[in-house]
Write a protein that holds these residues in place. Sequence first.
Motif, short mmCIF file in Angstrom:
data_model
loop_
_atom_site.label_atom_id
_atom_site.label_comp_id
_atom_site.label_asym_id
_atom_site.label_seq_id
_atom_site.Cartn_x
_atom_site.Cartn_y
_atom_site.Cartn_z
N THR A 197 33.38 37.13 32.48
CA THR A 197 33.68 38.50 32.87
C THR A 197 34.52 39.20 31.81
O THR A 197 34.31 40.38 31.51
CB THR A 197 34.41 38.52 34.22
N ILE A 198 35.46 38.47 31.22
CA ILE A 198 36.30 39.05 30.16
C ILE A 198 35.44 39.41 28.95
O ILE A 198 35.58 40.51 28.38
CB ILE A 198 37.41 38.06 29.76
N LEU A 199 34.51 38.52 28.57
CA LEU A 199 33.63 38.79 27.42
C LEU A 199 32.72 39.98 27.72
O LEU A 199 32.50 40.84 26.85
CB LEU A 199 32.80 37.56 27.09
N LEU A 200 32.20 40.03 28.93
CA LEU A 200 31.33 41.15 29.30
C LEU A 200 32.11 42.46 29.32
O LEU A 200 31.58 43.52 28.96
CB LEU A 200 30.71 40.89 30.68
N VAL B 140 39.37 47.64 31.95
CA VAL B 140 40.27 46.53 31.61
C VAL B 140 41.33 46.27 32.69
O VAL B 140 41.84 45.16 32.79
CB VAL B 140 40.97 46.77 30.25
N THR B 141 41.65 47.27 33.49
CA THR B 141 42.70 47.10 34.50
C THR B 141 42.44 45.96 35.48
O THR B 141 43.35 45.17 35.77
CB THR B 141 42.92 48.41 35.26
N LEU C 123 33.60 45.40 38.99
CA LEU C 123 35.05 45.32 39.15
C LEU C 123 35.68 46.70 39.08
O LEU C 123 36.62 47.01 39.83
CB LEU C 123 35.65 44.42 38.06
N PHE C 124 35.16 47.55 38.19
CA PHE C 124 35.66 48.93 38.08
C PHE C 124 35.43 49.66 39.40
O PHE C 124 36.32 50.35 39.92
CB PHE C 124 34.94 49.63 36.93
N THR C 125 34.23 49.50 39.96
CA THR C 125 33.87 50.18 41.21
C THR C 125 34.67 49.64 42.39
O THR C 125 35.23 50.42 43.19
CB THR C 125 32.37 50.00 41.48
N LEU D 185 37.27 55.66 32.17
CA LEU D 185 36.42 54.48 32.28
C LEU D 185 36.93 53.34 31.41
O LEU D 185 36.96 52.19 31.84
CB LEU D 185 34.99 54.86 31.88
N GLY D 186 37.35 53.67 30.19
CA GLY D 186 37.86 52.65 29.29
C GLY D 186 39.07 51.93 29.88
O GLY D 186 39.16 50.69 29.81
#
Length: 259
Positions: A148-151, A137-138, A56-58, A132-133
């Motif tokens: 996904t939220i837990l991961l 979460v964004t 998701l970040f990528t 990254l942090g």
Amino acid sequence: MYPRDVPIATQAPQTPPLTPTHDQIVVLYVTVVYAVVIFGIWNIPVARTLINPLKLFTIGWHEFCHIVAAILTGGTISSVTIDPNLGGATIVEGGRPPIILAAGYVGSSVFGGVFILAGFDSLVAKILSFVLGLGLVTPLVLVRDKLTILLTLFYEGLLVGFWFIGHAQALRWYCLFVGVMNTFYVIWDLTDDKFFRKANDSDCTQFNLMFPRISAHVWACFWIMFQTGVCISFLFIGIVSFKLSTGDMNTQAAVFLPT
């Protein structure tokens, strides 16, 4: 009376700028290993779920680059999709379509390259860990999947924990992993398209629709070569710019939020 002979101080021979140190050679090997590992994990059904937050970040950054290019060229954003299984999609009205489309892969490459530099220096890794942090979460603004939220919370916990492992040395390898994932996004985008038939086409497919005379395979080869070139360029930058030993890195990084 003759003056005593004064010993002349000799300096240790300097390592040529383009010659990697032992620590830098390790970074080069790990970069290659990461690329292979990410390719495997991205395409193994169960394992690919475990890296959803990093995906998701990528994907989120890739779509963000499309959004910025659209706004800068006068386009209007109609909708944005960021999903670890379906991929990302940004629907734009107006603007300059070729620039908007190219911005995704170009932005992913450069952004990943900056994170690759963190693999060479723990201070850079500390600074980028804040990016990254926040970036982890964004995407949750658009995602409601509980796993996904837990991961995501787990990966955030790793990020914090790595600050205290080896004077934040562990952060280098975390950021390097993220850097490789972003830099070679075109490969993961294509494999999703080919093996998982995701709903949102890859950008290479979109380029083929925009320029029908050039096949999607040719576009894929072009962007893979482009992103490989960007990766190699940033590796050279890292080799030339960061020659500190592990001990010197720890001393330098201790000035910035000591651990």
